[in-house]
Design a protein around this motif. Structure first.
Motif, PDB file in Angstrom:
ATOM      1  N   PRO A   1       0.819  -1.211   0.000  1.00  0.00           N
ATOM      2  CA  PRO A   1       0.000   0.000   0.000  1.00  0.00           C
ATOM      3  C   PRO A   1       0.859   1.269   0.000  1.00  0.00           C
ATOM      4  N   VAL A   2       0.383   2.302  -0.709  1.00  0.00           N
ATOM      5  CA  VAL A   2       1.114   3.573  -0.706  1.00  0.00           C
ATOM      6  C   VAL A   2       0.882   4.280   0.631  1.00  0.00           C
ATOM      7  N   ILE A   3       1.841   5.074   1.024  1.00  0.00           N
ATOM      8  CA  ILE A   3       1.800   5.716   2.350  1.00  0.00           C
ATOM      9  C   ILE A   3       0.908   6.957   2.287  1.00  0.00           C
ATOM     10  N   PRO A   4      -0.147   7.005   3.123  1.00  0.00           N
ATOM     11  CA  PRO A   4      -1.105   8.107   3.030  1.00  0.00           C
ATOM     12  C   PRO A   4      -0.747   9.332   3.865  1.00  0.00           C
ATOM     13  N   HIS A   5       0.440   9.307   4.497  1.00  0.00           N
ATOM     14  CA  HIS A   5       0.826  10.447   5.342  1.00  0.00           C
ATOM     15  C   HIS A   5       2.249  10.876   4.980  1.00  0.00           C
ATOM     16  N   SER A   6       2.617  12.068   5.414  1.00  0.00           N
ATOM     17  CA  SER A   6       3.966  12.554   5.143  1.00  0.00           C
ATOM     18  C   SER A   6       4.989  11.730   5.923  1.00  0.00           C
ATOM     19  N   ILE A   7       6.153  11.488   5.328  1.00  0.00           N
ATOM     20  CA  ILE A   7       7.221  10.782   6.055  1.00  0.00           C
ATOM     21  C   ILE A   7       8.456  11.674   6.165  1.00  0.00           C
ATOM     22  N   GLU A   8       8.236  12.969   5.934  1.00  0.00           N
ATOM     23  CA  GLU A   8       9.355  13.898   5.974  1.00  0.00           C
ATOM     24  C   GLU A   8      10.014  13.897   7.352  1.00  0.00           C
ATOM     25  N   GLY A   9      11.315  13.742   7.364  1.00  0.00           N
ATOM     26  CA  GLY A   9      12.064  13.774   8.617  1.00  0.00           C
ATOM     27  C   GLY A   9      12.022  12.481   9.415  1.00  0.00           C
ATOM     28  N   TYR A  10      11.318  11.455   8.934  1.00  0.00           N
ATOM     29  CA  TYR A  10      11.282  10.179   9.663  1.00  0.00           C
ATOM     30  C   TYR A  10      12.588   9.433   9.448  1.00  0.00           C
ATOM     31  N   GLN A  11      13.287   9.151  10.527  1.00  0.00           N
ATOM     32  CA  GLN A  11      14.558   8.440  10.412  1.00  0.00           C
ATOM     33  C   GLN A  11      14.350   6.957  10.158  1.00  0.00           C
ATOM     34  N   LEU A  12      15.095   6.437   9.216  1.00  0.00           N
ATOM     35  CA  LEU A  12      15.000   5.016   8.877  1.00  0.00           C
ATOM     36  C   LEU A  12      16.423   4.553   8.584  1.00  0.00           C
ATOM     37  N   SER A  13      17.071   4.030   9.631  1.00  0.00           N
ATOM     38  CA  SER A  13      18.454   3.577   9.491  1.00  0.00           C
ATOM     39  C   SER A  13      18.614   2.276  10.257  1.00  0.00           C
ATOM     40  N   VAL A  14      19.807   1.722  10.256  1.00  0.00           N
ATOM     41  CA  VAL A  14      20.043   0.463  10.964  1.00  0.00           C
ATOM     42  C   VAL A  14      19.694   0.606  12.451  1.00  0.00           C
ATOM     43  N   ASN A  15      19.928   1.791  13.019  1.00  0.00           N
ATOM     44  CA  ASN A  15      19.707   1.971  14.451  1.00  0.00           C
ATOM     45  C   ASN A  15      18.320   2.483  14.821  1.00  0.00           C
TER      46      ASN A  15
END
Ligand code: HEC
Ligand code: HEC
Length: 106
Positions: free
Chosen positions: A16-30
């Protein structure tokens, strides 16, 4: 265009496509900001839909206690909604338009 309205999937196993903003959401190994709302344990507080059971399975379809490493980097498959023209033409037809009758519709 992100309006918090979930879009119908074009086919059942479409990410599914994301229906909200993901600006600034960190997505890293940690850090994984997505999981802080979408992981089973956190959905009650966040109101977010849980990542589906497939996200807990390894490649032999065995259930794991936590999200599978294969599904950790969410944005490899899920993209935010965008109101743009397709870059490449395609002739995709929804299976319901091909005459498939939904179960229970008789
Ligand atoms: C602050 C909590 C929160 C965070 C962080 C968050 N989400 Fe969400 N997400 C939601 C909520 C709530 C919904 C339900 C629809 C809505 O209100 O926007 C949702 C909906 C979705 C959906 C739509 C599911 C469907 O069935 O249509 C996807 C996909 C998704 N999010 C992916 C992500 C990804 C990927 C990230 C990280 C980049 C992320 N979300 C981060 C709360 C969050
Ligand atoms: C390898 C591709 C892939 C990755 C990586 C992935 N997803 Fe998904 N996701 C899917 C597919 C395909 C579906 C729809 C079919 C299914 O449930 O497996 C889905 C479904 C979902 C749904 C809808 C669940 C429901 O029952 O309505 C949410 C929410 C979601 N994913 C969030 C996430 C989040 C958050 C992450 C990162 C932790 C993530 N996904 C990582 C492919 C992926």
């Amino acid at each position: 265009m992100v309006d918090d309205i979930r879009r119908m999937r074009a086919f059942p196993d479409q990410p599914p496509v994301i229906p909200h903003s993901i600006e600034g959401y960190q997505l890293s190994v940690n850090t994984n900001r997505c999981l802080s709302c979408h992981k089973r344990e956190f959905t009650e507080g966040s109101g977010a839909p849980m990542i589906s059971v497939t996200h807990y399975m390894n490649r032999e379809a065995q259930m794991l206690a936590d999200v599978s490493p294969r599904r950790y980097f969410c944005t490899a498959c899920h993209v935010p909604q965008a109101d743009v023209a397709p870059l490449v033409d395609n002739t995709f037809v929804d299976m319901s338009e091909l005459g498939a009758k939904p179960a229970g519709s008789q």
